[in-house]
Write an enzyme that holds these catalytic residues in place. Structure first.
Site, short mmCIF file in Angstrom:
data_model
loop_
_atom_site.label_atom_id
_atom_site.label_comp_id
_atom_site.label_asym_id
_atom_site.label_seq_id
_atom_site.Cartn_x
_atom_site.Cartn_y
_atom_site.Cartn_z
N TYR A 1 79.67 13.26 23.86
CA TYR A 1 79.92 14.71 23.91
C TYR A 1 81.16 15.11 23.12
O TYR A 1 82.22 14.49 23.24
CB TYR A 1 80.07 15.17 25.36
N LYS B 1 85.82 9.02 59.32
CA LYS B 1 85.44 10.28 58.66
C LYS B 1 84.96 10.01 57.23
O LYS B 1 85.23 8.92 56.69
CB LYS B 1 86.66 11.22 58.64
C1 PLP Z 1 92.56 10.55 58.20
C2 PLP Z 1 93.42 10.51 59.39
C3 PLP Z 1 93.94 9.29 59.87
C4 PLP Z 1 93.75 7.98 59.12
O1 PLP Z 1 94.69 7.91 58.06
P1 PLP Z 1 94.83 6.59 57.15
O2 PLP Z 1 95.98 6.87 56.29
O3 PLP Z 1 93.55 6.46 56.40
O4 PLP Z 1 95.03 5.46 58.09
C5 PLP Z 1 94.66 9.30 61.04
N1 PLP Z 1 94.89 10.46 61.71
C6 PLP Z 1 94.44 11.65 61.26
C7 PLP Z 1 94.75 12.88 62.03
C8 PLP Z 1 93.72 11.72 60.08
O5 PLP Z 1 93.29 12.90 59.64
#
Ligand code: PLP
Length: 347
Positions: free
Chosen positions: A244, A33
């Site tokens: 700034y 993701k």
């Molecule tokens: C993002 C996510 C993961 C991965 O988590 P990490 O801590 O990056 O390994 C696994 N399961 C779900 C449902 C997630 O949303």
């Protein structure tokens, strides 16, 4: 061309997959993701595809983009965000989570025989998913659809904290609820892969571990290096202010340099007074972070020249430690990088 870049080591990425594989006999679902946590999903997928069973994303657009690069299963971790999205789920053979009743409305209108349904349970995080009491109802309902498979999943709230009691209570409840079900099960994110071998079940779902943003003590390697080149040097007199709102004032004569990277690239606005490296020497960021620039105090170091690299983090940095300094987490430093930062891949 502006020389502000994220270098990505595909060799380290591959190393991290091997480390994860050495820790579990379960199938691996790579969570990619947010553009593979900011590293660019296309190259990441190409590098790790042969090591994983499936991929996980959040949005339909992410899934459709990804479908061009892999035939392996792709799951929507939050399921559809509106029921009309099942059209795309059907068209692109996506897997999807069901965490709420409204996501089931309409499901029977689609041919989902190429999709796996992931039934999400709330085991104590109280984020998404059905409570234990409702499990059997939804299990029966979803079993009645002619999907390819029905996977049962949940998510741990505190897997990075081995001594947090939430973990064992969630693992125990997950076992209790799913006892007797022969379906595939999934509970572990990165933290649980290393900290809770008893929570691996059939499919583990690592994200940050793949990208080397956490858990480096297990042999994982950082995958990215963020750097930008000095474009301007300026001598400043004691008492003069910088940038700034004149937010920083020199307490002695000094040399300041600027690098073309700012908050629009993903540098936290809170980076004032944080350390960066130029030619292996440490200096401090000063003044307010600009949209497109940062100022660095070279004090009286005359060795730094225009064209030298300014390193924010690199292949020898533990991003989790570094992120503490910025009062954030490695996940955010990585995913905040904007599309404006050029990505360059090292084999
Ligand atoms: C993002 C996510 C993961 C991965 O988590 P990490 O801590 O990056 O390994 C696994 N399961 C779900 C449902 C997630 O949303």
């Amino acid at each position: 061309m502006r020389q502000t870049e994220l270098l990505i080591s595909l060799a380290n990425l591959k190393n991290n997959l091997q480390i994860i594989k050495s820790k579990t006999s379960s199938d691996i679902q790579a969570v990619i993701k947010a553009n593979a946590y900011g590293l660019g999903y296309e190259e990441v997928v190409e590098t790790i595809e042969s090591d994983v069973e499936s991929f996980a994303v959040i949005t339909i657009d992410e899934a459709i983009g990804l479908r061009k690069h892999t035939k392996k299963p792709i799951v929507l971790l939050q399921g559809v965000h509106e029921v009309a999205d099942y059209e795309q789920v059907e068209k692109y053979n996506l897997d999807f989570v069901i965490h709420a009743d409204w996501q089931i409305e309409n499901l029977s209108n689609f041919y989902l025989d190429e999709s796996r349904i992931w039934l999400k349970l709330n085991t104590g995080m109280n984020r998404l998913g059905f409570n234990a009491d409702d499990f059997e109802i939804y299990f029966d309902k979803l079993s009645s659809f002619k999907a390819k498979d029905l996977v049962i999943m949940s998510h741990l709230a505190a897997s990075s904290e081995p001594t947090n009691k939430l973990n064992n209570s969630q693992i125990r409840l997950f076992n209790e609820i799913t006892a007797g079900k022969t379906n595939k099960k999934s509970l572990a994110n990165s933290g649980a892969i290393f900290n809770f071998p008893n929570a691996h079940f059939d499919i583990v779902r690592p994200g940050i571990a793949i990208y080397g943003g956490k858990y480096l003590e297990n042999g994982l390697k950082p995958v990215s290096k963020l750097r930008s080149k000095v474009i301007s040097l300026r001598k400043v007199k004691r008492g003069e202010s910088i940038g700034y709102d004149g937010a920083w004032t020199a307490d002695k004569d000094c040399i300041i340099c600027y690098a073309p990277i700012g908050y629009a690239d993903g540098i936290p606005y809170s980076s004032f007074n944080k350390k960066i490296n130029i030619n292996e020497k440490e200096f401090f960021i000063i003044g307010k972070i600009n949209m497109d620039l940062i100022a660095i105090n070279l004090e009286n170091d005359e060795s730094i020249k225009e064209g030298d690299w300014v390193d924010f983090w690199g292949f020898d940095h533990d991003l989790t430690k570094l992120s503490n300094d910025f009062k954030t987490i490695s996940y955010q430093l990585m995913t905040n990088l904007s599309g404006r930062v050029e990505k360059n891949y090292l084999k």
